[in-house]
Motif scaffolding. Structure first.
Motif, mmCIF file in Angstrom:
data_model
loop_
_atom_site.group_PDB
_atom_site.id
_atom_site.type_symbol
_atom_site.label_atom_id
_atom_site.label_comp_id
_atom_site.label_asym_id
_atom_site.label_seq_id
_atom_site.Cartn_x
_atom_site.Cartn_y
_atom_site.Cartn_z
ATOM 1 N N LYS A 63 1.086 -1.016 -0.208
ATOM 2 C CA LYS A 63 -0.335 -0.315 0.007
ATOM 3 C C LYS A 63 0.767 1.062 -0.071
ATOM 4 C CE LYS A 63 -3.972 -1.982 2.048
ATOM 5 N NZ LYS A 63 -5.086 -2.207 2.928
ATOM 6 N N MET A 64 1.993 1.091 0.322
ATOM 7 C CA MET A 64 3.394 2.087 0.353
ATOM 8 C C MET A 64 3.500 2.969 -1.340
ATOM 9 S SD MET A 64 5.668 1.116 3.138
ATOM 10 C CE MET A 64 6.488 2.314 3.007
ATOM 11 N N LYS A 65 2.804 4.007 -1.156
ATOM 12 C CA LYS A 65 3.269 4.513 -2.458
ATOM 13 C C LYS A 65 4.753 4.887 -2.665
ATOM 14 C CE LYS A 65 -1.456 6.768 -2.733
ATOM 15 N NZ LYS A 65 -1.861 6.364 -2.932
ATOM 16 N N ASN A 66 5.481 4.668 -2.651
ATOM 17 C CA ASN A 66 7.397 4.869 -2.652
ATOM 18 C C ASN A 66 7.279 3.409 -2.651
ATOM 19 O OD1 ASN A 66 6.718 4.645 0.791
ATOM 20 N ND2 ASN A 66 8.767 4.706 0.486
ATOM 21 N N LEU A 67 6.616 3.320 -2.579
ATOM 22 C CA LEU A 67 7.224 1.495 -3.131
ATOM 23 C C LEU A 67 7.791 1.082 -4.566
ATOM 24 C CD1 LEU A 67 8.344 -1.769 -2.501
ATOM 25 C CD2 LEU A 67 6.052 -2.446 -2.701
ATOM 26 N N LYS A 68 8.888 1.555 -4.963
ATOM 27 C CA LYS A 68 9.040 1.709 -6.342
ATOM 28 C C LYS A 68 9.478 -0.027 -7.236
ATOM 29 C CE LYS A 68 8.293 5.051 -6.509
ATOM 30 N NZ LYS A 68 6.474 6.193 -6.840
ATOM 31 N N ALA A 69 9.700 -0.828 -6.701
ATOM 32 C CA ALA A 69 10.429 -2.394 -7.025
ATOM 33 C C ALA A 69 10.928 -3.119 -5.560
ATOM 34 C CB ALA A 69 11.916 -1.792 -7.573
ATOM 35 N N VAL A 70 11.006 -4.593 -6.577
ATOM 36 C CA VAL A 70 10.285 -5.565 -5.385
ATOM 37 C C VAL A 70 11.653 -6.592 -6.564
ATOM 38 C CG1 VAL A 70 9.136 -7.389 -4.641
ATOM 39 C CG2 VAL A 70 8.445 -5.203 -4.147
ATOM 40 N N ASP A 71 12.281 -7.714 -5.534
ATOM 41 C CA ASP A 71 13.031 -9.186 -5.677
ATOM 42 C C ASP A 71 12.354 -10.163 -5.395
ATOM 43 O OD1 ASP A 71 14.887 -9.672 -3.915
ATOM 44 O OD2 ASP A 71 16.161 -7.767 -5.326
ATOM 45 N N MET A 72 12.068 -10.768 -5.619
ATOM 46 C CA MET A 72 11.877 -12.054 -4.664
ATOM 47 C C MET A 72 12.502 -13.644 -5.202
ATOM 48 S SD MET A 72 8.236 -14.070 -4.240
ATOM 49 C CE MET A 72 7.716 -15.031 -2.885
ATOM 50 N N VAL A 73 14.030 -13.579 -4.110
ATOM 51 C CA VAL A 73 14.829 -14.475 -4.990
ATOM 52 C C VAL A 73 14.607 -16.131 -3.365
ATOM 53 C CG1 VAL A 73 16.113 -12.793 -5.504
ATOM 54 C CG2 VAL A 73 15.892 -12.723 -3.106
ATOM 55 N N GLU A 74 15.722 -16.913 -4.035
ATOM 56 C CA GLU A 74 16.338 -18.242 -3.165
ATOM 57 C C GLU A 74 15.072 -19.235 -3.639
ATOM 58 O OE1 GLU A 74 18.941 -19.232 -2.477
ATOM 59 O OE2 GLU A 74 20.138 -16.783 -2.443
ATOM 60 N N ILE A 75 14.071 -18.842 -4.233
ATOM 61 C CA ILE A 75 13.399 -20.262 -4.994
ATOM 62 C C ILE A 75 13.943 -21.490 -5.552
ATOM 63 C CG2 ILE A 75 11.150 -20.610 -5.423
ATOM 64 C CD1 ILE A 75 10.258 -17.939 -4.953
ATOM 65 N N ASN A 76 13.590 -22.489 -5.075
ATOM 66 C CA ASN A 76 14.747 -23.470 -5.574
ATOM 67 C C ASN A 76 13.433 -24.658 -6.078
ATOM 68 O OD1 ASN A 76 15.761 -25.632 -6.791
ATOM 69 N ND2 ASN A 76 17.541 -25.242 -5.795
ATOM 70 N N GLY A 77 12.031 -24.865 -6.538
ATOM 71 C CA GLY A 77 11.251 -25.771 -7.434
ATOM 72 C C GLY A 77 11.940 -26.889 -7.337
ATOM 73 N N LYS A 78 13.314 -27.875 -7.692
ATOM 74 C CA LYS A 78 14.138 -29.036 -6.967
ATOM 75 C C LYS A 78 14.556 -29.233 -5.519
ATOM 76 C CE LYS A 78 16.772 -28.007 -11.394
ATOM 77 N NZ LYS A 78 17.850 -27.761 -12.158
ATOM 78 N N VAL A 79 14.292 -28.524 -4.955
ATOM 79 C CA VAL A 79 14.182 -29.275 -3.178
ATOM 80 C C VAL A 79 12.938 -29.352 -2.272
ATOM 81 C CG1 VAL A 79 16.949 -28.223 -3.507
ATOM 82 C CG2 VAL A 79 15.183 -26.867 -2.463
ATOM 83 N N ASP A 80 11.817 -28.726 -3.050
ATOM 84 C CA ASP A 80 10.677 -28.433 -2.951
ATOM 85 C C ASP A 80 10.147 -29.642 -2.388
ATOM 86 O OD1 ASP A 80 8.263 -27.413 -1.613
ATOM 87 O OD2 ASP A 80 7.241 -27.284 -3.996
ATOM 88 N N LYS A 81 10.589 -30.823 -1.148
ATOM 89 C CA LYS A 81 10.007 -31.564 -0.346
ATOM 90 C C LYS A 81 9.628 -31.203 1.326
ATOM 91 C CE LYS A 81 12.832 -34.187 -4.039
ATOM 92 N NZ LYS A 81 11.835 -34.552 -4.824
#
Length: 170
Positions: A152-170
């Motif tokens: 909801k913050m109007k000053n939020l300009k960029a986002v990254d989402m990292v370290e997701i590794n589907g190969k280890v999803d157990k």
């Protein structure tokens, strides 16, 4: 979206330049269970060093907040203390989620905000698809609450989402 946390280094470096060109103050909030401030081992920072690289490349350390820490190394803590980088441990975060979220939002107020989310901030019981499983993290619902508020913050300009590794999803 995707990759290990080393992708954040060039993105945040570019974000800092964007802010400089707009005469705006950059702010970085990192959700992560680790500091990612290991000693640089090469010219290009890895996922364990990217945050140190950002600071050493001139990002204002006083505008960095790391949220969700629960695995510390002495050298990294010393680096954070030396550069006065603010942190919120997982224990503090969960003590009062709403109040802590208010603090996070106030920290970023009046600055251009970049949010970096390492999925290992979430407990592996709720997000097992990561290479660095750290028990004692947030629930999925707690993370959604924080993201909904920050979004909801109007000053939020960029986002990254990292370290997701589907190969280890157990």
């Amino acid at each position: 979206l995707g990759g290990d946390h080393s992708i954040s280094y060039p993105l945040i470096k570019a974000f800092k330049e964007y802010c400089k060109g707009k005469d705006k103050e950059p702010c970085l909030i990192v959700f992560d269970s680790h500091h990612d401030c290991m000693e640089l081992s090469s010219e290009w920072p890895t996922h364990e060093e990217w945050l140190r690289g950002i600071v050493e490349n001139g990002f204002p350390a006083e505008n960095i907040l790391i949220v969700g820490l629960r695995n510390s190394y002495r050298d990294e803590v010393e680096f954070l203390n030396k550069h006065k980088i603010k942190t919120i441990s997982m224990n503090l975060l969960l003590n009062d989620l709403e109040e802590t979220c208010d603090y996070i939002m106030e920290f970023a107020n009046n600055k251009e905000l970049y949010l970096s989310l390492d999925i290992d901030v979430v407990d592996p019981a709720f997000a097992p698809a990561t290479g660095y499983k750290e028990p004692g993290g947030m629930t999925g619902r707690e993370l959604i609450y924080l993201i909904q508020r920050i979004n909801k913050m109007k000053n939020l300009k960029a986002v990254d989402m990292v370290e997701i590794n589907g190969k280890v999803d157990k």
